[in-house]
Design an enzyme around this catalytic site. Structure first.
Site, PDB file in Angstrom:
ATOM      1  N   THR A  14      44.014  25.587  39.157  1.00  0.00           N
ATOM      2  CA  THR A  14      44.216  26.268  40.452  1.00  0.00           C
ATOM      3  C   THR A  14      43.174  25.818  41.471  1.00  0.00           C
ATOM      4  O   THR A  14      43.522  25.382  42.583  1.00  0.00           O
ATOM      5  CB  THR A  14      44.120  27.804  40.259  1.00  0.00           C
ATOM      6  OG1 THR A  14      45.045  28.196  39.245  1.00  0.00           O
ATOM      7  CG2 THR A  14      44.414  28.550  41.541  1.00  0.00           C
ATOM      8  N   VAL A  15      41.907  25.902  41.106  1.00  0.00           N
ATOM      9  CA  VAL A  15      40.851  25.599  42.085  1.00  0.00           C
ATOM     10  C   VAL A  15      40.635  24.086  42.209  1.00  0.00           C
ATOM     11  O   VAL A  15      40.623  23.532  43.321  1.00  0.00           O
ATOM     12  CB  VAL A  15      39.521  26.299  41.709  1.00  0.00           C
ATOM     13  CG1 VAL A  15      38.509  26.126  42.832  1.00  0.00           C
ATOM     14  CG2 VAL A  15      39.741  27.778  41.416  1.00  0.00           C
ATOM     15  N   LYS A 106      31.536  31.775  37.743  1.00  0.00           N
ATOM     16  CA  LYS A 106      30.616  32.928  37.757  1.00  0.00           C
ATOM     17  C   LYS A 106      30.147  33.313  36.365  1.00  0.00           C
ATOM     18  O   LYS A 106      29.041  33.814  36.186  1.00  0.00           O
ATOM     19  CB  LYS A 106      31.252  34.119  38.466  1.00  0.00           C
ATOM     20  CG  LYS A 106      32.608  34.549  37.942  1.00  0.00           C
ATOM     21  CD  LYS A 106      33.723  33.883  38.700  1.00  0.00           C
ATOM     22  CE  LYS A 106      35.054  34.102  38.015  1.00  0.00           C
ATOM     23  NZ  LYS A 106      36.183  33.821  38.857  1.00  0.00           N
ATOM     24  N   ILE A 137      35.340  34.463  50.645  1.00  0.00           N
ATOM     25  CA  ILE A 137      34.401  35.174  51.541  1.00  0.00           C
ATOM     26  C   ILE A 137      33.027  34.493  51.448  1.00  0.00           C
ATOM     27  O   ILE A 137      32.514  34.314  50.344  1.00  0.00           O
ATOM     28  CB  ILE A 137      34.244  36.656  51.123  1.00  0.00           C
ATOM     29  CG1 ILE A 137      35.594  37.370  51.143  1.00  0.00           C
ATOM     30  CG2 ILE A 137      33.237  37.366  52.005  1.00  0.00           C
ATOM     31  CD1 ILE A 137      35.532  38.813  50.644  1.00  0.00           C
ATOM     32  N   GLY A 188      48.280  33.052  39.806  1.00  0.00           N
ATOM     33  CA  GLY A 188      47.048  32.257  39.684  1.00  0.00           C
ATOM     34  C   GLY A 188      45.786  33.035  40.000  1.00  0.00           C
ATOM     35  O   GLY A 188      44.719  32.451  40.201  1.00  0.00           O
ATOM     36  N   GLU A 191      42.031  35.318  35.324  1.00  0.00           N
ATOM     37  CA  GLU A 191      41.281  34.357  34.510  1.00  0.00           C
ATOM     38  C   GLU A 191      42.141  33.904  33.331  1.00  0.00           C
ATOM     39  O   GLU A 191      43.130  34.566  32.981  1.00  0.00           O
ATOM     40  CB  GLU A 191      40.010  35.030  33.958  1.00  0.00           C
ATOM     41  CG  GLU A 191      39.008  35.431  35.011  1.00  0.00           C
ATOM     42  CD  GLU A 191      38.532  34.260  35.848  1.00  0.00           C
ATOM     43  OE1 GLU A 191      38.056  33.269  35.299  1.00  0.00           O
ATOM     44  OE2 GLU A 191      38.655  34.333  37.088  1.00  0.00           O
ATOM     45  N   ASP A 202      34.771  40.174  34.721  1.00  0.00           N
ATOM     46  CA  ASP A 202      34.714  39.204  35.822  1.00  0.00           C
ATOM     47  C   ASP A 202      33.967  39.792  37.024  1.00  0.00           C
ATOM     48  O   ASP A 202      33.153  39.106  37.655  1.00  0.00           O
ATOM     49  CB  ASP A 202      36.147  38.790  36.204  1.00  0.00           C
ATOM     50  CG  ASP A 202      36.169  37.838  37.376  1.00  0.00           C
ATOM     51  OD1 ASP A 202      35.798  36.667  37.185  1.00  0.00           O
ATOM     52  OD2 ASP A 202      36.535  38.268  38.492  1.00  0.00           O
ATOM     53  N   LYS A 206      30.370  38.402  38.768  1.00  0.00           N
ATOM     54  CA  LYS A 206      30.145  38.184  40.212  1.00  0.00           C
ATOM     55  C   LYS A 206      29.011  39.073  40.724  1.00  0.00           C
ATOM     56  O   LYS A 206      28.204  38.653  41.550  1.00  0.00           O
ATOM     57  CB  LYS A 206      31.434  38.472  40.976  1.00  0.00           C
ATOM     58  CG  LYS A 206      32.531  37.458  40.658  1.00  0.00           C
ATOM     59  CD  LYS A 206      33.883  37.935  41.146  1.00  0.00           C
ATOM     60  CE  LYS A 206      34.966  36.938  40.794  1.00  0.00           C
ATOM     61  NZ  LYS A 206      36.320  37.461  40.967  1.00  0.00           N
ATOM     62  N   GLY A 303      42.791  32.642  44.142  1.00  0.00           N
ATOM     63  CA  GLY A 303      43.905  31.762  44.508  1.00  0.00           C
ATOM     64  C   GLY A 303      43.398  30.418  45.016  1.00  0.00           C
ATOM     65  O   GLY A 303      42.207  30.267  45.330  1.00  0.00           O
TER      66      GLY A 303
END
Ligand code: NAP
Ligand code: HSE
Length: 428
Positions: A14-15, A106, A137, A188, A191, A202, A206, A303
């Site tokens: 995805t990333v 993370k 963000i 997506g 995890e 998760d 973070k 996403g």
């Protein structure tokens, strides 16, 4: 003209697929911003034959991601995931080889952030991770650079898009938790192991990253209380609304004397406040920056595009030569914060599933009173004859441990058919 920045991307999911795609299609704009070209010179993933978001057929392919650390790339972008194994080995060997590293991982930072930051500093290279907390963000930059003048008193936010999507969809459609989770996986957001999302892990990863940036503590999960959303029912979501609240999974870190109190838990957030209005896979962070006051950030937390965008921003910073200590302070100065948070005092939402028989309400009220927990309001809803009923209460401000001990006694009653639910009410 500055020489090109040579970039290798490990992980094309995805990333990583999104990052490769931006590098291959938006070269001109990136060059204008960075003052040099950003060249994708190497990639790695598990399966070379897979269809990818980006056409990487002309880019050098490595079956072994760790080989990228020995390539002639200037920057290694780690987008594989996981706190150990290939991701850890790749990042560590890249830093030792004096290559800049960008990661969205993370989990890796929560477990090894201090060690990897120290390695980056020793080797005078960047370790950047804007995408690792709250996706698109720019909260990492904000806490590391923009909001430092007056110190940070607290950081709290919605840090997991999957959980926020699930809670929003459960409220909007009345669908079950399990069905909505499947949608989040398809989109997506989730995890590879979605228990990390719904169990709060998760969010904790973070929060560990944000706490390190805000307060100069070593990322450390052992000092956190972590609770997920698996036990939240559609009933809780409906009752929350009747009381004027919405349930959100929050990560909270605040200064308490010398200690940083860190917790991940579902919380009741008042309707019509900024955090309550954050919907779907969006994330949000409220940072209280001393005399500068509170700042509210909202945006897409998961996403392809938002997360890839954050990785690209890190690459542009590196291309400009703009990087410093990964956590904004020398890694050696990060302090340990090993103790768990003490009990909090606040109002609580309580739900009991009980048999509809005489005396049940008196028994619950009696147990709460024995623990000095006072009730502010209450709803009881009947169901079909013979079915258990829900009794829902809001307490006055109470000590967490007193409420928990009353609930333990109540749970032991033969009239109570399920484990009681307890959710703190956020006052703002
Ligand atoms: P993903 O879609 O599951 O992609 C993982 C990629 O890693 C895949 O391309 C996979 O290869 C590759 N890979 C797995 N094992 C490998 C190995 N041993 N060697 C080389 N490549 C390997 O994961 P993702 O969602 O992109 O997440 C990547 C990272 O970003 C994670 O750390 C995640 O926590 C973080 N993140 C994700 C999001 C998000 O919205 N998804 C947001 C913020 C941060 P194949 O494609 O060949 O299977
Ligand atoms: N699984 C994560 C989420 C991805 O749902 O927020 C973004 O880090």
């Amino acid at each position: 003209m500055n020489k090109p920045l040579r970039i290798a991307v490990a992980g094309l999911g995805t990333v990583g697929g999104g990052v490769a795609s931006v590098l291959l299609t938006r070269g001109k704009e990136l060059e204008e911003r960075a003052g040099r070209t950003l060249d994708l010179v190497g990639v790695s993933a598990r399966d070379k034959s897979k269809n990818r978001a980006a056409n990487v057929s002309k880019i050098a392919w490595e079956n072994d991601a760790c080989a990228l650390a020995k390539s002639d790339a200037d920057v290694i972008v780690e987008l594989i995931g996981g706190e150990e194994g290939i991701a850890y080995d790749l990042v560590k060997s890249a830093l030792l080889a004096k290559k800049h590293v960008v990661t969205a991982n993370k989990a890796l930072l929560a477990y090894h952030g201090a060690e990897l930051a120290a390695l980056a500093e020793e080797n005078n290279v960047a370790l950047k991770f804007e995408a690792a907390a709250a996706g698109g963000i720019p909260i990492v930059k904000a806490l590391r650079e923009s909001l430092i003048a007056y110190g940070i008193d607290s950081v709290r936010g919605i840090l997991n898009g999957t959980c926020n999507y699930i809670l929003t969809q459960m409220e909007a459609t009345g669908q079950s938790f399990a069905d909505v989770l499947k949608d989040a996986q398809k989109l997506g957001y989730a995890e590879a192991d979605p228990t990390l999302d719904v169990g709060g892990g998760d969010t904790a990863h973070k929060l560990a990253v944000l706490s390190a940036l805000a307060f100069g503590v070593t990322p450390n999960l052992k000092s956190m209380k972590i609770e997920g959303i698996e036990h939240i029912t559609p009933d809780d979501i409906r009752f929350a609304r009747e009381f004027g609240y919405r349930i959100k999974l929050l990560g909270l870190a605040r200064k308490r004397g010398d200690h940083i109190d860190q917790r991940v838990q579902p919380a009741m957030v008042k309707l019509a406040t900024p955090l309550a209005d954050v919907e779907g896979p969006f994330n949000a962070v409220v940072a209280n920056a001393g005399e500068a006051g509170p700042f509210f950030f909202e945006g897409r937390g998961a996403g392809e595009a938002p997360t890839a965008g954050a990785v690209i921003a890190d690459l542009v910073d590196i291309a400009r030569g703009s990087f410093g200590a990964p956590f904004g302070r020398p890694a050696k100065r990060l302090t340990r914060n090993d103790t768990q948070p003490g009990p909090r005092s606040c109002a609580f939402y309580l739900r009991f599933e009980v048999l509809d028989v005489p005396g049940v309400l008196a028994e619950i009220a009696g147990r709460l009173s024995e623990s000095e927990v006072s009730i502010e309001s209450m709803i009881q809803r009947g169901r079909a004859p013979g079915e258990p009923v829900a009794i829902v209460m809001i307490t006055h401000e109470s000590v967490e441990t007193s409420v928990a001990s009353a609930l333990k006694a109540i749970a032991a009653s033969a009239k109570v058919v399920a484990k009681p639910c307890m959710i703190p009410m956020e006052s703002r």
